[in-house]
Design a protein around this motif. Structure first.
Motif, short mmCIF file in Angstrom:
data_model
loop_
_atom_site.label_atom_id
_atom_site.label_comp_id
_atom_site.label_asym_id
_atom_site.label_seq_id
_atom_site.Cartn_x
_atom_site.Cartn_y
_atom_site.Cartn_z
N LEU A 169 0.83 -1.20 0.00
CA LEU A 169 0.00 0.00 0.00
C LEU A 169 0.86 1.24 0.00
O LEU A 169 2.01 1.22 0.44
CB LEU A 169 -0.91 0.00 1.23
N HIS A 170 0.29 2.32 -0.51
CA HIS A 170 1.00 3.60 -0.56
C HIS A 170 0.18 4.68 0.12
O HIS A 170 -0.98 4.46 0.45
CB HIS A 170 1.24 4.00 -2.03
N ALA A 171 0.80 5.82 0.29
CA ALA A 171 0.08 6.94 0.89
C ALA A 171 -1.08 7.31 -0.03
O ALA A 171 -0.90 7.48 -1.23
CB ALA A 171 1.02 8.14 1.07
N GLY A 172 -2.25 7.41 0.53
CA GLY A 172 -3.43 7.73 -0.26
C GLY A 172 -4.33 6.54 -0.51
O GLY A 172 -5.45 6.72 -0.99
N ASP A 173 -3.88 5.34 -0.17
CA ASP A 173 -4.74 4.17 -0.35
C ASP A 173 -5.73 4.10 0.81
O ASP A 173 -5.50 4.64 1.89
CB ASP A 173 -3.90 2.89 -0.37
N VAL A 174 -6.81 3.39 0.57
CA VAL A 174 -7.89 3.32 1.55
C VAL A 174 -8.03 1.89 2.03
O VAL A 174 -7.94 0.96 1.23
CB VAL A 174 -9.22 3.78 0.90
N VAL A 175 -8.23 1.70 3.33
CA VAL A 175 -8.44 0.36 3.88
C VAL A 175 -9.68 0.37 4.76
O VAL A 175 -10.05 1.40 5.32
CB VAL A 175 -7.24 -0.13 4.72
N TYR A 176 -10.30 -0.80 4.88
CA TYR A 176 -11.38 -1.01 5.83
C TYR A 176 -10.81 -1.86 6.93
O TYR A 176 -10.40 -3.00 6.68
CB TYR A 176 -12.56 -1.70 5.14
N SER B 118 -7.73 10.94 -0.30
CA SER B 118 -7.27 9.62 -0.74
C SER B 118 -7.09 9.60 -2.25
O SER B 118 -7.70 10.38 -2.99
CB SER B 118 -8.28 8.56 -0.33
N LEU B 119 -6.27 8.67 -2.72
CA LEU B 119 -6.07 8.53 -4.16
C LEU B 119 -7.35 8.10 -4.84
O LEU B 119 -7.60 8.46 -6.00
CB LEU B 119 -4.97 7.50 -4.44
N ASN B 120 -8.17 7.34 -4.11
CA ASN B 120 -9.44 6.89 -4.71
C ASN B 120 -10.29 8.07 -5.13
O ASN B 120 -10.87 8.11 -6.21
CB ASN B 120 -10.24 6.06 -3.70
N GLU B 121 -10.38 9.08 -4.23
CA GLU B 121 -11.21 10.24 -4.55
C GLU B 121 -10.68 10.99 -5.75
O GLU B 121 -11.43 11.38 -6.66
CB GLU B 121 -11.24 11.20 -3.36
N LEU B 122 -9.36 11.19 -5.78
CA LEU B 122 -8.77 11.97 -6.87
C LEU B 122 -8.94 11.24 -8.19
O LEU B 122 -9.33 11.84 -9.20
CB LEU B 122 -7.28 12.21 -6.59
N SER B 123 -8.68 9.95 -8.20
CA SER B 123 -8.80 9.26 -9.49
C SER B 123 -10.25 9.09 -9.88
O SER B 123 -10.56 9.02 -11.07
CB SER B 123 -8.08 7.91 -9.46
N PHE B 124 -11.16 9.08 -8.91
CA PHE B 124 -12.56 9.00 -9.28
C PHE B 124 -13.02 10.27 -9.96
O PHE B 124 -13.81 10.25 -10.91
CB PHE B 124 -13.44 8.71 -8.06
#
Lengths: 218, 370
Positions: A78-85, B7-13
């Motif tokens: 994982l890298h900075a900015g990834d999301v986990v539950y 988060s990267l998810n938000e930006l890439s979304f």
């Protein structure tokens, strides 16, 4: 001396069941052991630990191997900015000053993080948004009006963290946007209004949605 | 408040869902703007998660030596510590961008020109008014500059400066000035010549597909600003319908925007800004008898002897009326049909006599907000 009157000392919605309480909406999440949260990785510390942010007053740590079925060779990178539950396993208290700790293992199940069947673990794709504490509580209760209405019409995947963060993913971006906006708009609505809201949103976005999701409409 | 990382998810979304937007708006759509009066001189502008407060103050001082007949207009644009802490750690360039935006806002308001600086002159070469607009960013969810410009323009339109009079019979080269408190002489509104509005668009384009069109998302959210490649800033005068300034981001990427796309974006942006312009017009109604029902939050009265502009009451004593009050000079717009009340009629007369060349027309007043 017995109390003769009840006075509210906080602003919010007044509830009588299961006990008298006022639902306030503070913006800060206070973690407790056992909470399931949606956390964002901020830093990778060496090869062993990730520092994560879950919207609490202090950050927490997530060991790199604390994933279901993970070994040194087979673990998520994982890298900075990834999301986990993840779920909270340790929280600093007055007695014990330590860093908060999270874990993505699911004790009692032998599912691996690789297949994605374990609910905890990295969340890929989709989008993230923040909701108020009252809406978080409503979303996590069964039944939840807005999620049921949406689930009847469109297919999506959702992870709701007690820390007020919600992750949504689906096959098509319009569906994700629809789910996100329906959830945010349903904060102060009752069942009937929620049903009307979802119907209106679906009608407005019908030309953009992929056709196969509408086939199963009852 | 700690910062909360994106988060990267938000930006890439945001990037992958283009041309759709995360909150379901069309690309040109702006969020709903709410303008409120707080007390007498402060305006609070709220647009989605972005909140800006603007307050005007005035001071009397000597003019600049090369502009002896002009007053001064200054803008101080700052962010509250909550915003700085929340976004400053993630977005290290926030403080620098705020400084740049403050300079742009000040130059747009000065050069529109929002306020007629010559009308701020008391004694040529010796005493002029200096109007300072304090704009504070209270909460930030994208498009801080746009909301700040609306708040600043509304604050200037609503502001009334205290009356200052030269004291005769003094031998000094610089005659002393007496600034009257609002209870003694009613404050005068500023002569506003233009209503500038700053519109922001987040620019998205694809490096790998140069034929793909450049997309402009008006009134961007914070995630959209962070995910965008560049920013387009448009300063537009709503009253005179003039384009004041266009600022594009520097860099090789911004050069790929075609002129045709830019022109189309400008036209669409100006069209979409009409609800905001209507909200600005509505806020210039007098505080007594607001026909549009804009909520007004009165502040507690603060008594300070050296602050003549802090008051909540509208003074009722009209100034000595010159002979032209009954028949305004030819070629001037008739007074606006404001909501009738005894105190505002004297204010109307006052304004028609003191500033007979006001350029505000009643046509702009006819618009109602949503």
């Amino acid at each position: 001396m017995p109390a003769t009157s009840v006075v509210a000392t906080a602003a919010g919605r007044f509830r009588k069941t299961p006990q008298l309480r006022v639902e306030t909406s503070q913006r800060r999440y206070v973690p407790c052991v056992g909470d399931e949260v949606v956390a964002v990785i901020t830093e990778r510390l060496g090869g062993e630990l990730y520092r994560v942010d879950m919207g609490a007053a202090a950050g927490a740590l997530l060991p790199a191997l604390a994933f279901a079925g993970a070994t040194k060779r087979n673990r998520p990178h994982l890298h900075a900015g990834d999301v986990v539950y993840a779920r909270v396993v340790q929280v600093p208290t007055e007695r014990r000053q330590c860093d908060g700790e999270l874990s993505c293992t699911a004790p009692g199940s032998n599912k691996s993080w690789v297949t994605g069947e374990c609910p905890f673990g990295p969340l890929c794709g989709g989008t993230l948004f923040a909701v108020s504490p009252t809406l978080t509580r409503r979303l996590r209760q069964r039944p939840c009006a807005v999620l049921e209405e949406l689930g009847r019409q469109v297919a999506f995947e959702i992870a709701i963290g007690i820390n007020g963060r919600v992750w949504v993913d689906s096959d098509a971006a319009p569906v994700t946007i629809l789910v996100r906006n329906a959830i945010l708009a349903s904060e102060r609505m009752d069942r009937r209004q929620t049903a009307r809201l979802v119907r209106a949103l679906l009608k407005a976005t019908a030309p953009l949605l992929p056709t196969r999701t509408i086939q199963g409409v009852r | 408040m700690r910062f909360e990382p994106l988060s990267l998810n938000e930006l890439s979304f945001v990037l992958s869902s283009l041309p759709l937007r995360v909150d379901g708006r069309p690309l040109d759509g702006c969020r709903r703007l709410q303008l409120r009066h707080v007390g007498r001189y402060t305006v609070l502008a709220q647009c989605g998660g972005t909140q800006v407060a603007a307050q005007c103050r005035s001071a009397v001082r000597a003019p600049l030596p090369d502009r002896p007949t002009e007053g001064a207009l200054r803008v101080e644009y700052t962010a509250s510590p909550v915003v700085l802490e929340r976004h400053g750690a993630v977005d290290g360039a926030l403080a620098g961008r705020l400084r740049e935006d403050g300079v742009l806002l000040e130059s747009v308001l000065r050069q529109a020109p929002c306020v007629d600086l010559e009308s701020l002159c008391i004694v040529s070469g010796q005493w002029v008014y200096e109007i300072t607009v304090y704009v504070t960013l209270l909460d930030y969810d994208g498009n801080a500059l746009g909301v700040a410009s609306v708040a600043a323009a509304a604050a200037l339109q609503r502001y009334a400066r205290p009356v200052a009079e030269v004291q005769r019979g003094s031998d000094a080269t610089t005659p002393p000035i007496r600034v009257y408190r609002p209870e003694e002489r009613p404050p005068l509104p500023l002569t506003t010549l233009a209503t500038p509005l700053i519109l922001t668009a987040a620019v998205f384009f694809d490096d790998h597909a140069p034929d793909a069109p450049t997309l402009f998302a008006m009134d961007p959210l914070y995630v959209e600003e962070c995910a965008s490649h560049s920013r387009l800033v448009i300063a537009y005068d709503v009253r005179g319908e003039r384009l004041l300034a266009v600022r594009k981001g520097v860099g090789a990427h911004a050069a790929t925007t075609s002129l045709a796309a830019l022109r189309a974006c400008l036209e669409r942006a100006i069209e979409q800004a009409r609800p905001w312009a209507a909200a600005l017009d509505a806020v210039t109604k007098p505080p007594s008898g607001t026909a549009t029902g804009l909520p007004s939050i009165p502040l507690a009265r603060v008594s300070r002897p050296d602050a003549p502009q802090r008051t909540d009451t509208l003074p009722t004593r009209p100034p000595p009326a010159p002979a032209s009050i009954a028949s305004p000079p030819a070629g001037v717009d008739p007074p606006h049909p404001r909501s009738p009340s005894s105190s505002s009629s004297s204010v109307d007369e006052l304004m028609d006599t003191v500033q007979p060349t006001r350029l505000r027309g009643s046509a702009s007043r006819a618009r109602r907000p949503r």
